[in-house]
Design an enzyme around this catalytic site. Structure first.
Site, PDB file in Angstrom:
ATOM      1  N   CYS A  88       0.684  -0.823  -0.309  1.00  0.00           N
ATOM      2  CA  CYS A  88       0.242  -0.029   0.147  1.00  0.00           C
ATOM      3  C   CYS A  88       1.194   1.083  -0.183  1.00  0.00           C
ATOM      4  CB  CYS A  88      -0.679  -0.264   1.428  1.00  0.00           C
ATOM      5  SG  CYS A  88      -2.290   1.117   1.116  1.00  0.00           S
ATOM      6  N   HIS A 196      -3.828  -4.706  -0.628  1.00  0.00           N
ATOM      7  CA  HIS A 196      -2.988  -5.287   0.743  1.00  0.00           C
ATOM      8  C   HIS A 196      -3.525  -6.658   0.567  1.00  0.00           C
ATOM      9  CE1 HIS A 196      -3.247  -2.001   3.401  1.00  0.00           C
ATOM     10  NE2 HIS A 196      -4.134  -1.437   2.726  1.00  0.00           N
ATOM     11  N   GLU A 198      -1.938  -9.357   2.815  1.00  0.00           N
ATOM     12  CA  GLU A 198      -3.128  -9.707   3.983  1.00  0.00           C
ATOM     13  C   GLU A 198      -4.127  -9.825   4.369  1.00  0.00           C
ATOM     14  OE1 GLU A 198      -2.518  -5.517   4.767  1.00  0.00           O
ATOM     15  OE2 GLU A 198      -1.620  -6.747   3.987  1.00  0.00           O
TER      16      GLU A 198
END
Length: 216
Positions: A88, A196, A198
């Protein structure tokens, strides 16, 4: 082997740490994830991950506020040539400069600017938030085995500014949000994702696993 996840007060650290720990454990190569503010840990690491949430200048100042961190990152990336992942705003910091709020120098590892998103369709909202597929621009090992395109896996985006690289050769994948949005950039031993990983479920975990196996 250590994966250094940098804590500079501007990242979704717990989710990133859990995602990295999961793929490291499943890979079984003895890699450990260390959340750190210590430049010496970064220097000695096998891999470095730099997350980032918030405004470009805030994140840039956050890194600079840790004594010795900028020097450690430069040594890790440009001298040791070890694998680096920016997430990001951590990816946006790879740019020459960012134009959010005020012109701010980035790390300058990939030529380009971070500018405000301006979708061609006025009905599309900013920030660009939600799930998108991506189109491949240039192949890269972090995308090995990950299906892209209209029927491919989705990634989770949340951003109002985007990286505009000077060279298309530095672009790995793009998303669509009223025009092309740079989703992944890479040059040499450096790679960055605007989305992202994750938070991107199957796609994100696969990308993180590929990053941990990547040998640039």
């Amino acid at each position: 082997m250590t994966i250094a996840l940098i804590d500079y007060g501007a990242g979704n650290l717990r989710s990133a740490e859990k995602g990295l720990e999961r793929v490291a454990r499943e890979a079984g190569r003895g890699q450990t994830v260390t959340l750190t503010r210590d430049p010496d840990v970064v220097r000695r690491a096998d891999r470095v991950v730099l997350p980032g949430d918030g405004a470009f200048p805030f994140c840039r100042r956050g890194v600079a506020a840790i004594e010795g961190m900028e020097e450690a990152l430069d040594e890790f990336v440009t001298q040791r040539g070890r694998p680096f992942l920016g997430i990001c705003v951590g990816m946006q910091l790879l740019a020459t400069r960012g134009l959010e709020h005020e012109p701010t120098d980035g790390f300058g590892w990939i030529d380009g600017e971070v500018r405000a998103l301006q979708p061609s369709d006025p009905h599309l909202k900013v920030p660009h938030m939600g799930w998108n597929t991506m189109e491949l621009v240039n192949p890269h090992p972090v995308l090995a085995g990950i299906p892209l395109g209209a029927t491919g896996l989705h990634a989770y985006f949340l951003h109002s500014f985007a990286f505009f690289p000077e060279r298309r050769a530095d672009m790995v994948a793009v998303a669509e949000h009223g025009g092309e949005v740079t989703a992944i950039v890479a040059r040499d031993n450096v790679v960055g994702t605007q989305f992202h990983p994750e938070k991107s479920q199957t796609l994100g975990l696969a990308l993180l696993a590929n990053f941990l196996a990547w040998a640039p």
